[in-house]
Design a protein around this motif. Structure first.
Motif, mmCIF file in Angstrom:
data_model
loop_
_atom_site.group_PDB
_atom_site.id
_atom_site.type_symbol
_atom_site.label_atom_id
_atom_site.label_comp_id
_atom_site.label_asym_id
_atom_site.label_seq_id
_atom_site.Cartn_x
_atom_site.Cartn_y
_atom_site.Cartn_z
ATOM 1 N N GLY A 213 -10.772 -0.917 -8.712
ATOM 2 C CA GLY A 213 -10.549 -1.686 -7.486
ATOM 3 C C GLY A 213 -9.654 -0.948 -6.511
ATOM 4 N N TYR A 214 -8.614 -0.296 -7.032
ATOM 5 C CA TYR A 214 -7.705 0.488 -6.178
ATOM 6 C C TYR A 214 -8.470 1.608 -5.473
ATOM 7 C CZ TYR A 214 -4.539 4.353 -5.122
ATOM 8 O OH TYR A 214 -3.892 5.396 -4.507
ATOM 9 N N ALA A 215 -9.277 2.362 -6.218
ATOM 10 C CA ALA A 215 -10.029 3.472 -5.632
ATOM 11 C C ALA A 215 -11.038 2.972 -4.609
ATOM 12 C CB ALA A 215 -10.739 4.253 -6.734
ATOM 13 N N PRO A 220 -12.490 5.084 2.201
ATOM 14 C CA PRO A 220 -13.031 4.473 3.419
ATOM 15 C C PRO A 220 -14.445 3.930 3.254
ATOM 16 C CG PRO A 220 -11.934 6.530 3.942
ATOM 17 C CD PRO A 220 -11.974 6.441 2.453
ATOM 18 N N LEU A 221 -15.265 4.613 2.472
ATOM 19 C CA LEU A 221 -16.637 4.157 2.237
ATOM 20 C C LEU A 221 -16.772 3.347 0.949
ATOM 21 C CD1 LEU A 221 -18.689 7.338 3.242
ATOM 22 C CD2 LEU A 221 -18.351 5.254 4.580
ATOM 23 N N GLY A 222 -15.686 3.182 0.221
ATOM 24 C CA GLY A 222 -15.766 2.520 -1.081
ATOM 25 C C GLY A 222 -16.199 3.495 -2.160
ATOM 26 N N ASN A 223 -16.120 3.071 -3.401
ATOM 27 C CA ASN A 223 -16.544 3.918 -4.513
ATOM 28 C C ASN A 223 -18.040 4.240 -4.405
ATOM 29 O OD1 ASN A 223 -14.012 3.953 -5.748
ATOM 30 N ND2 ASN A 223 -14.447 2.120 -6.960
ATOM 31 N N ALA A 224 -18.371 5.474 -4.703
ATOM 32 C CA ALA A 224 -19.774 5.887 -4.673
ATOM 33 C C ALA A 224 -20.482 5.399 -5.932
ATOM 34 C CB ALA A 224 -19.874 7.413 -4.584
ATOM 35 N N PRO A 225 -21.575 4.638 -5.798
ATOM 36 C CA PRO A 225 -22.314 4.157 -6.974
ATOM 37 C C PRO A 225 -23.039 5.296 -7.709
ATOM 38 C CG PRO A 225 -22.800 2.835 -5.019
ATOM 39 C CD PRO A 225 -22.085 4.064 -4.543
ATOM 40 N N GLY A 253 -16.602 8.719 -1.624
ATOM 41 C CA GLY A 253 -16.362 7.792 -0.519
ATOM 42 C C GLY A 253 -15.181 8.151 0.358
ATOM 43 N N GLY A 254 -14.674 9.386 0.224
ATOM 44 C CA GLY A 254 -13.533 9.827 1.021
ATOM 45 C C GLY A 254 -12.197 9.722 0.326
ATOM 46 N N PHE A 255 -12.190 9.246 -0.934
ATOM 47 C CA PHE A 255 -10.938 9.039 -1.680
ATOM 48 C C PHE A 255 -10.090 10.309 -1.709
ATOM 49 C CE2 PHE A 255 -8.394 9.159 -5.532
ATOM 50 C CZ PHE A 255 -7.796 7.905 -5.562
ATOM 51 N N SER A 256 -10.699 11.452 -1.942
ATOM 52 C CA SER A 256 -9.974 12.710 -2.129
ATOM 53 C C SER A 256 -9.258 13.186 -0.876
ATOM 54 C CB SER A 256 -10.932 13.801 -2.616
ATOM 55 O OG SER A 256 -12.057 13.906 -1.759
ATOM 56 N N MET A 258 -7.808 10.953 1.373
ATOM 57 C CA MET A 258 -6.914 9.885 1.834
ATOM 58 C C MET A 258 -5.489 10.072 1.300
ATOM 59 S SD MET A 258 -8.550 7.892 3.858
ATOM 60 C CE MET A 258 -7.480 6.441 3.906
ATOM 61 N N GLY A 259 -4.514 9.738 2.176
ATOM 62 C CA GLY A 259 -3.124 9.664 1.728
ATOM 63 C C GLY A 259 -2.762 8.218 1.437
ATOM 64 N N MET A 260 -3.060 7.335 2.385
ATOM 65 C CA MET A 260 -2.844 5.907 2.209
ATOM 66 C C MET A 260 -3.840 5.147 3.078
ATOM 67 S SD MET A 260 -1.528 3.173 1.079
ATOM 68 C CE MET A 260 -0.262 3.825 0.002
ATOM 69 N N ASN A 261 -4.398 4.098 2.524
ATOM 70 C CA ASN A 261 -5.266 3.225 3.291
ATOM 71 C C ASN A 261 -4.505 1.942 3.621
ATOM 72 O OD1 ASN A 261 -7.322 1.426 4.184
ATOM 73 N ND2 ASN A 261 -8.856 2.610 3.070
ATOM 74 N N PRO A 262 -4.386 1.589 4.902
ATOM 75 C CA PRO A 262 -3.648 0.369 5.273
ATOM 76 C C PRO A 262 -4.122 -0.881 4.562
ATOM 77 C CG PRO A 262 -4.151 1.672 7.228
ATOM 78 C CD PRO A 262 -4.875 2.330 6.079
ATOM 79 N N LYS A 263 -5.391 -0.892 4.120
ATOM 80 C CA LYS A 263 -5.912 -2.050 3.399
ATOM 81 C C LYS A 263 -5.097 -2.353 2.145
ATOM 82 C CE LYS A 263 -10.732 -1.378 4.815
ATOM 83 N NZ LYS A 263 -12.098 -1.054 4.312
ATOM 84 N N LEU A 264 -4.556 -1.307 1.513
ATOM 85 C CA LEU A 264 -3.768 -1.507 0.298
ATOM 86 C C LEU A 264 -2.476 -2.235 0.602
ATOM 87 C CD1 LEU A 264 -4.256 1.941 -1.455
ATOM 88 C CD2 LEU A 264 -5.054 -0.267 -2.311
ATOM 89 N N ILE A 265 -1.878 -1.930 1.750
ATOM 90 C CA ILE A 265 -0.624 -2.582 2.140
ATOM 91 C C ILE A 265 -0.889 -4.040 2.535
ATOM 92 C CG2 ILE A 265 1.295 -2.524 3.787
ATOM 93 C CD1 ILE A 265 0.827 0.492 4.014
ATOM 94 N N GLN A 266 -1.992 -4.235 3.238
ATOM 95 C CA GLN A 266 -2.354 -5.590 3.674
ATOM 96 C C GLN A 266 -2.587 -6.519 2.501
ATOM 97 O OE1 GLN A 266 -5.722 -4.896 6.222
ATOM 98 N NE2 GLN A 266 -4.510 -3.757 7.725
ATOM 99 N N GLU A 267 -3.155 -5.937 1.415
ATOM 100 C CA GLU A 267 -3.440 -6.763 0.247
ATOM 101 C C GLU A 267 -2.153 -7.109 -0.504
ATOM 102 O OE1 GLU A 267 -6.338 -4.833 -2.152
ATOM 103 O OE2 GLU A 267 -7.951 -5.133 -0.736
#
Length: 267
Positions: A213-215, A220-225, A253-256, A258-267
């Motif tokens: 869920g964290y990844a 940005p694109l979510g986990n790649a299926p 999905g762009g994970f590699s 990223m430094g921080m996604n604001p969505k994590l802070i919002q949650e």
């Protein structure tokens, strides 16, 4: 209609265990795109998996083989050439196993005999596979060899344990053999660093559900299926990527990046 991107290609696919396996999805996509291939896994995995179902549906032959055994690898590729009617165009290595992870041993208290077994199964097997392919001249010109890896090879994920070192070693073997194969017959050797995926092996890692869920949120694109990973692998088996070699390619999905996604802070 599925594009016949791999029409006429011959391959060998390691590591399909059940429908949750990334290798299972890759086999399905390769078949739909026109490839012919053999399927292989360790005899013990064949007893507990569902590979016969996949083989029957795709019309593929299963050749049991222990990837840590040079003798088994030699038989596998010799038989594959005979069954498929020619040299091999692509090989997928999707193998990984750690008893320390299964037994939930902490990284600071690992069984080192098990660690060596982890390295042999998860990484050294890639070198053994490539060595047999190289010495036996089993690969067709402009062929493609691919291993599945994970970003823990570059970053610390404590619960991934010594599988992180295994993936780092796997990626290094791919770069090194990539040079030798390019010099020999223009064969490419790459690794794909895939998002966390709900495979049987992945779910054995402690805290996997929460990390998944964290990844997914961080990317940005979510986990790649798995299916999208399979499609990406197909492009690397195809003639469209002839000059891509010795690379570790992130499919996450762009994970590699990223430094921080604001969505994590919002949650």
């Amino acid at each position: 209609m599925t594009p016949q991107l791999l029409a006429g290609k011959r391959g060998v696919i390691f590591g399909a265990l059940d429908e949750q396996s990334i290798a299972w999805s890759i086999a399905e996509v390769c078949a739909a795109m026109g490839a012919k291939f053999t399927l292989t896994n360790a005899p013990v995995a064949l007893r507990f998996g569902q590979l016969n179902t996949l083989a029957e549906r795709l019309g593929a032959t299963i050749i049991p083989a222990d990837a840590t055994s040079i003798g088994d690898m030699e038989k596998l590729f010799q038989q594959s050439e005979e069954i498929l009617g020619g040299k091999i165009d692509f090989v997928l290595h999707a193998i990984g196993m750690s008893l320390n992870v299964r037994k939930k041993n902490e990284y600071t208290n690992l069984n080192h005999d098990w660690m060596l077994k982890t390295f042999d199964i998860s990484a050294v097997s890639f070198h053994k596979m490539c060595q047999v392919l190289y010495k036996g001249d089993h690969m067709a010109e402009w062929g493609s060899i691919l291993g599945l890896t994970y970003i823990a090879a570059q970053r610390t994920f404590p619960d991934y344990s010594e599988m992180a070192e295994s993936k780092a070693l796997l990626e290094s073997f791919a770069r090194s053999f990539g040079y030798h194969f390019a010099e020999k017959n223009k064969v490419r050797v790459n690794t794909i660093s895939q998002s966390p995926t709900m495979t049987t092996a992945g779910q054995g890692v402690k805290g996997f559900d929460k990390f998944f869920g964290y990844a997914d949120t961080m990317s940005p694109l979510g986990n790649a299926p798995a299916l999208d990973c399979a499609n990406y692998c197909a492009t690397l088996f195809s003639d469209l990527t002839r000059y891509v070699t010795m690379q570790n390619l992130f499919h996450d999905g762009g994970f590699s990046s990223m430094g921080m996604n604001p969505k994590l802070i919002q949650e």
